[in-house]
Scaffold this active site. Structure first.
Site, PDB file in Angstrom:
ATOM      1  CG  ASN A 140      -3.017   4.845   1.713  1.00 28.13           C
ATOM      2  OD1 ASN A 140      -4.022   4.924   2.168  1.00 28.13           O
ATOM      3  ND2 ASN A 140      -2.454   2.922   1.191  1.00 28.13           N
ATOM      4  CB  SER A 195      -0.745  -0.087   1.402  1.00 26.15           C
ATOM      5  OG  SER A 195       0.000  -0.187   2.502  1.00 26.15           O
ATOM      6  CG  HIS A 240      -2.937  -1.074  -2.438  1.00 29.99           C
ATOM      7  ND1 HIS A 240      -3.115   0.284  -2.174  1.00 29.99           N
ATOM      8  CD2 HIS A 240      -2.905  -1.899  -1.776  1.00 29.99           C
ATOM      9  CE1 HIS A 240      -3.867   0.766  -0.960  1.00 29.99           C
ATOM     10  NE2 HIS A 240      -3.460  -1.391  -0.992  1.00 29.99           N
ATOM     11  CD  GLU A 252      -4.458   3.155  -4.779  1.00 31.49           C
ATOM     12  OE1 GLU A 252      -4.821   4.151  -5.110  1.00 31.49           O
ATOM     13  OE2 GLU A 252      -3.763   2.819  -4.339  1.00 31.49           O
TER      14      GLU A 252
END
Length: 509
Positions: free
Chosen positions: A194, A123, A144, A156
């Site tokens: 993130n 991540s 991800h 992702e």
């Protein structure tokens, strides 16, 4: 590109919650899946978790029992890494440690065939760095998934500098064939979600640090006025402050101390105290037995004025006028100011306006009025159940009460926050859009993929770039420039993409 056929065997390395979840997804899509872990007991637990999840789906009528049995039969547990040699896609889901992952991928590369695709579920770690130790770095990419993998739609697909576009394309199409919503991203700290999500936590903690309102009030504003599924403090408590703080710190460090990503001292104190959120029993809220969650601050009932005058154009807040009229407030429009931007409602002596990033006190001085009240952003003013308000220091109690009482007639719960720049929702949404715009500018992802990622990876009610387009890039730019002028910090620097689009009013999409 084409998705991997279901005859391709998939290997998932790491049988924890994420690894077993990915194995579940691949097996339901029809693949034979190796679920590998060095610890045989972990393999058994991971396979049992898949079985439990499948039985839950059967109980809900979402999966036939025979199909559930067939899915589980396609998951082959193993604690011998040699068993993975014939896999065409090997997905790593182990500890977030670059050296450990590099060692594993060297081992997998030597084991698997030259056409096998290597994928990491990291991540936050660099795909480029992970691939740099390999003989065939072009065969490695990020894949991800979000937790829990069987339920979260987003994946992702992350390319490092060496990643072959065909590899990324195959992973994209494979994720889509598995029923997921994939997006492309370049390897950069935090990838899309993130990174772009950092302001959701950071701005709330900044407002809390200024003691503008309590966590329960700030959470309620962002939930009820903007439609976020959880407020930032609730969400941080759920994620765990050790995890959330570590991610923020990793992004901050990876960007060489860029002040935009500065971790919160408030959150650091929680981590140091062991108040990690739900899992420890205390965080911003108390989860121990018998503890009650505090209610958001809501203004008591006040007397309404029967009429108001609209001066200028309210833009996205225009539905509020219709709502007040429907509630029985007599609405008059000032013809002389009908074309003016940055409109306001005049309720007796009070002036009520949407925040533009300045404090109410500063704006009152600059506009030459003392009786100023600002309201916060809402996703839909026609139906929002709550709004945040702030009053200028010069504003009288009578003017404040007139504003409160009049808005209450329309059925809106009002939360007063101290006079903080940009209030709560407005500064948060604009900062999310600013971060997303920089991601577009830097080629990390397209505007469409960023909005898709934020809707599906965090369940945001709207993509931040689409939201900015609704607000108008000139308005978003003005809010961010006012925030930077107020704080004097690089944290609020305006994305060059928004600055450019704002000059002509062009959208970000």
């Amino acid at each position: 590109m084409a998705a991997l056929s279901t005859s391709t065997r998939i290997a998932v390395i790491g049988a924890g919650a994420m690894g077993s979840g990915i194995a579940h997804v691949a097996a339901r899509a029809g693949h034979t899946v190796y679920l590998y872990d060095m610890n045989a007991e972990a393999v058994a637990r991971g396979r049992d978790a898949i079985g439990k999840d499948l039985r839950f789906l059967v109980g809900k009528g979402k999966l036939a029992e025979a199909e559930a049995e067939a899915v589980l039969a396609r998951v082959i547990g193993s604690s011998r890494i040699e068993d993975l040699a014939d896999a065409g896609l090997l997905i790593e889901a182990i500890v977030e440690n670059l050296e450990v992952k590099q060692k594993l991928f060297r081992q997998l590369e030597a084991l698997a065939g030259p056409q096998a695709i290597l994928a990491t579920n990291t991540s936050s770690l660099s795909i480029t760095a992970m691939a740099a130790v390999l003989a065939r770095p072009q065969r490695l990419a990020g894949m991800h998934f979000f937790n829990p993998a069987p339920r979260m739609a987003l994946v992702e697909i992350v390319s490092g500098l060496a990643t072959d576009p065909e590899v990324a394309g195959t992973l994209y199409d494979t994720a889509k064939a598995w029923g997921k919503t994939p997006v492309h991203a370049s390897s950069t700290p935090g990838f899309i979600v993130n990174r772009v999500a950092r302001p959701y936590y950071a701005e709330a903690q900044r407002v809390l640090a200024e003691r503008a309102a309590a966590p329960a009030t700030l959470d309620a504003v962002l939930r009820e006025a903007c439609g976020f599924p959880m407020g930032p403090f609730e969400l941080m408590d759920l994620i765990g402050h050790d995890v959330n703080y570590a991610v923020t710190h990793s992004v901050f460090d990876a960007y060489h101390g860029d002040r935009r990503y500065t971790p919160s001292l408030i959150q650091r104190e929680l981590v140091l105290a062991g108040r990690l959120g739900r899992k420890s029993g205390q965080g911003f809220y108390d989860y121990r037995d018998g503890a009650e969650k505090p209610a958001p601050a809501t203004e008591p009932a006040a007397a309404a004025l029967p009429a108001l005058v609209v001066h200028g154009r309210l833009g996205v807040a225009e539905p509020l006028v219709a709502r007040l009229a429907q509630a029985g407030i007599a609405v008059e429009r000032s013809a002389a100011s009908a074309a003016e931007e940055g409109g306001e409602l005049r309720i007796g002596t009070a002036r009520l306006a949407l925040s533009d990033g300045r404090t109410a006190t500063r704006r009152a001085v600059e506009d030459g009025t003392s009786e100023l009240v600002l309201f916060d952003l809402a996703r839909d003013y026609a139906s929002t159940p709550r709004l945040a308000l702030a009053r200028a220091d010069q504003c009288s109690d009578s003017a404040w009460q007139a504003v409160v009482g009049t808005l209450q007639v329309a059925g809106i719960a009002l939360s007063r926050v101290d006079d903080v720049a940009g209030l709560v929702a407005l500064r948060t949404v604009c900062m999310l859009a600013n971060e997303a715009a920089d991601c577009v500018l830097q080629g990390i992802a397209t505007a469409a993929d960023i909005d898709t990622a934020m809707r599906n990876g965090t369940n945001y009610p709207e993509g931040p770039l689409a939201w900015a387009d609704r607000l108008g890039t000139p308005f978003v730019a003005r809010v961010l420039e006012n925030l930077r002028a107020h704080y004097g910090e690089e944290r609020y620097r305006l994305s060059p993409l928004i600055a450019r689009r704002a000059l002509t009013g062009a959208p970000l999409h």
